[in-house]
Design a protein around this motif. Sequence first.
Motif, PDB file in Angstrom:
ATOM      1  N   GLU A  42     -45.721 -37.986  71.797  1.00 53.31           N
ATOM      2  CA  GLU A  42     -44.709 -38.983  71.393  1.00 53.31           C
ATOM      3  C   GLU A  42     -45.383 -40.266  70.903  1.00 53.31           C
ATOM      4  OE1 GLU A  42     -42.320 -39.463  74.844  1.00 53.31           O
ATOM      5  OE2 GLU A  42     -41.379 -37.477  74.693  1.00 53.31           O
ATOM      6  N   LEU A  43     -46.465 -40.662  71.564  1.00 51.10           N
ATOM      7  CA  LEU A  43     -47.176 -41.878  71.169  1.00 51.10           C
ATOM      8  C   LEU A  43     -47.676 -41.766  69.728  1.00 51.10           C
ATOM      9  CD1 LEU A  43     -48.490 -44.615  72.258  1.00 51.10           C
ATOM     10  CD2 LEU A  43     -50.562 -43.254  72.559  1.00 51.10           C
ATOM     11  N   THR A  44     -48.294 -40.644  69.399  1.00 46.35           N
ATOM     12  CA  THR A  44     -48.856 -40.495  68.049  1.00 46.35           C
ATOM     13  C   THR A  44     -47.767 -40.212  67.012  1.00 46.35           C
ATOM     14  OG1 THR A  44     -49.329 -38.166  68.559  1.00 46.35           O
ATOM     15  CG2 THR A  44     -51.110 -39.736  68.856  1.00 46.35           C
ATOM     16  N   ILE A  87     -58.419 -39.430  72.541  1.00 46.11           N
ATOM     17  CA  ILE A  87     -58.022 -39.597  71.135  1.00 46.11           C
ATOM     18  C   ILE A  87     -58.187 -38.277  70.390  1.00 46.11           C
ATOM     19  CG2 ILE A  87     -58.645 -40.730  68.961  1.00 46.11           C
ATOM     20  CD1 ILE A  87     -59.318 -43.251  70.629  1.00 46.11           C
ATOM     21  N   SER A  88     -59.291 -37.568  70.664  1.00 45.48           N
ATOM     22  CA  SER A  88     -59.524 -36.262  70.030  1.00 45.48           C
ATOM     23  C   SER A  88     -58.426 -35.269  70.405  1.00 45.48           C
ATOM     24  CB  SER A  88     -60.886 -35.695  70.445  1.00 45.48           C
ATOM     25  OG  SER A  88     -61.929 -36.534  70.020  1.00 45.48           O
ATOM     26  N   SER A  89     -58.043 -35.267  71.687  1.00 46.21           N
ATOM     27  CA  SER A  89     -57.012 -34.325  72.133  1.00 46.21           C
ATOM     28  C   SER A  89     -55.670 -34.619  71.481  1.00 46.21           C
ATOM     29  CB  SER A  89     -56.888 -34.367  73.666  1.00 46.21           C
ATOM     30  OG  SER A  89     -56.217 -35.541  74.093  1.00 46.21           O
ATOM     31  N   LEU A  90     -55.469 -35.875  71.040  1.00 47.59           N
ATOM     32  CA  LEU A  90     -54.237 -36.253  70.338  1.00 47.59           C
ATOM     33  C   LEU A  90     -54.393 -36.126  68.826  1.00 47.59           C
ATOM     34  CD1 LEU A  90     -53.303 -39.418  72.460  1.00 47.59           C
ATOM     35  CD2 LEU A  90     -52.313 -37.127  72.617  1.00 47.59           C
ATOM     36  N   LYS A  91     -55.477 -35.425  68.425  1.00 44.62           N
ATOM     37  CA  LYS A  91     -55.764 -35.158  67.007  1.00 44.62           C
ATOM     38  C   LYS A  91     -56.049 -36.433  66.208  1.00 44.62           C
ATOM     39  CE  LYS A  91     -53.275 -30.760  66.800  1.00 44.62           C
ATOM     40  NZ  LYS A  91     -53.049 -30.634  68.229  1.00 44.62           N
ATOM     41  N   GLY A  92     -56.537 -37.463  66.905  1.00 43.61           N
ATOM     42  CA  GLY A  92     -56.940 -38.684  66.208  1.00 43.61           C
ATOM     43  C   GLY A  92     -58.281 -38.480  65.520  1.00 43.61           C
ATOM     44  N   LYS A 103     -65.406 -42.063  62.867  1.00 43.36           N
ATOM     45  CA  LYS A 103     -64.698 -40.984  62.178  1.00 43.36           C
ATOM     46  C   LYS A 103     -65.008 -39.687  62.893  1.00 43.36           C
ATOM     47  CE  LYS A 103     -64.317 -42.737  57.474  1.00 43.36           C
ATOM     48  NZ  LYS A 103     -64.737 -42.556  56.076  1.00 43.36           N
ATOM     49  N   ARG A 104     -63.976 -38.910  63.098  1.00 41.19           N
ATOM     50  CA  ARG A 104     -64.178 -37.614  63.741  1.00 41.19           C
ATOM     51  C   ARG A 104     -64.574 -36.609  62.679  1.00 41.19           C
ATOM     52  NH1 ARG A 104     -64.407 -35.339  68.076  1.00 41.19           N
ATOM     53  NH2 ARG A 104     -63.592 -33.305  68.628  1.00 41.19           N
TER      54      ARG A 104
END
Length: 311
Positions: free
Chosen positions: A121-123, A167-172, A275-276
């Motif tokens: 929801e946050l993202t 952040i990675s787990s949220l696909k950031g 950057k990921r």
Amino acid sequence: HAPLSSKGLKRLFVVISDALRYEAARDYADRLNAQAGKGWKAEVDALLGVLPSFTQLGMAALLPGAQLGLNPSDATALVDGQSASGTDNRDKILKAYANGRAKAILAEDFLSLATSKEGAELTRDHELIVIYHNRIDRIGDKRESEADTCQAVEQAFEELDAILRKISSLKGSQAVITADHGFLFQQEPVDANDRSEFPPAKELTFKNRRFALGTGIKPSAGQKVFTASELGLAGSWEAVFPLGLDRYPRSGSGSRFVHGGTSLQEVVVPVIRLKRERKDESRVVEAELLRVPAKITTGKLSFGLFQLEPV
């Protein structure tokens, strides 16, 4: 914060780590780049922060707005006349800037979000997510724990790792780590030569180890006075700073870990752009068939594979 649309970004995470000094941030970025498996590529820039170099004003300076102000009686910071103290007030300022599509959140609250529900929801609802992290300042700025500053920096690195994993787990895929100010620190007690006395003034309304606010200040030798306007701040007060490593006397507060003054270690603010990188590390390997029957007698056939090369 430049408008996100101008950079073509879908979503940006900004981590503001209290008192993450430039040298510490540089070390952290080097560690990230050396560990390619973590998937983040880091570039470090430096910005000149604000004077006085302390949390209230430093955090306010990182918010969008036209005019910074400081209340000389209690050193609370304002952005365009609105209080910038606390996460709730910062959230209001960010939301006004990003048409409601921004969120200010404490690091511990961010880390406790359930990835699939609240995190999603946050993202979904926000393009700009600002995460406030406090480890170094929380430990260093207390007299009873200031000797643990170096361990606090290491703990901050571990917590920043956890934030980046989240952040990675949220696909950031885009993040910035920055700070409100740096600090001066020494493990041994402060030498008598590095102590300064508050100067005579019509009024000193706020006193700190590395600065004081007031009016009619007459600086002593080894001290420097700036007006509010010279510091780019609203108001008609003045600020005085001891030069070099000098500290003003303040009962009850530590003197080995300090900030607020004019040294580069206090005012240079790091900006780590992250950057990921998705790396495709799949490749063709040799494999052997195992348990292959001599005759095929059914429509389904079971056999095993043995990979010759280690993964």
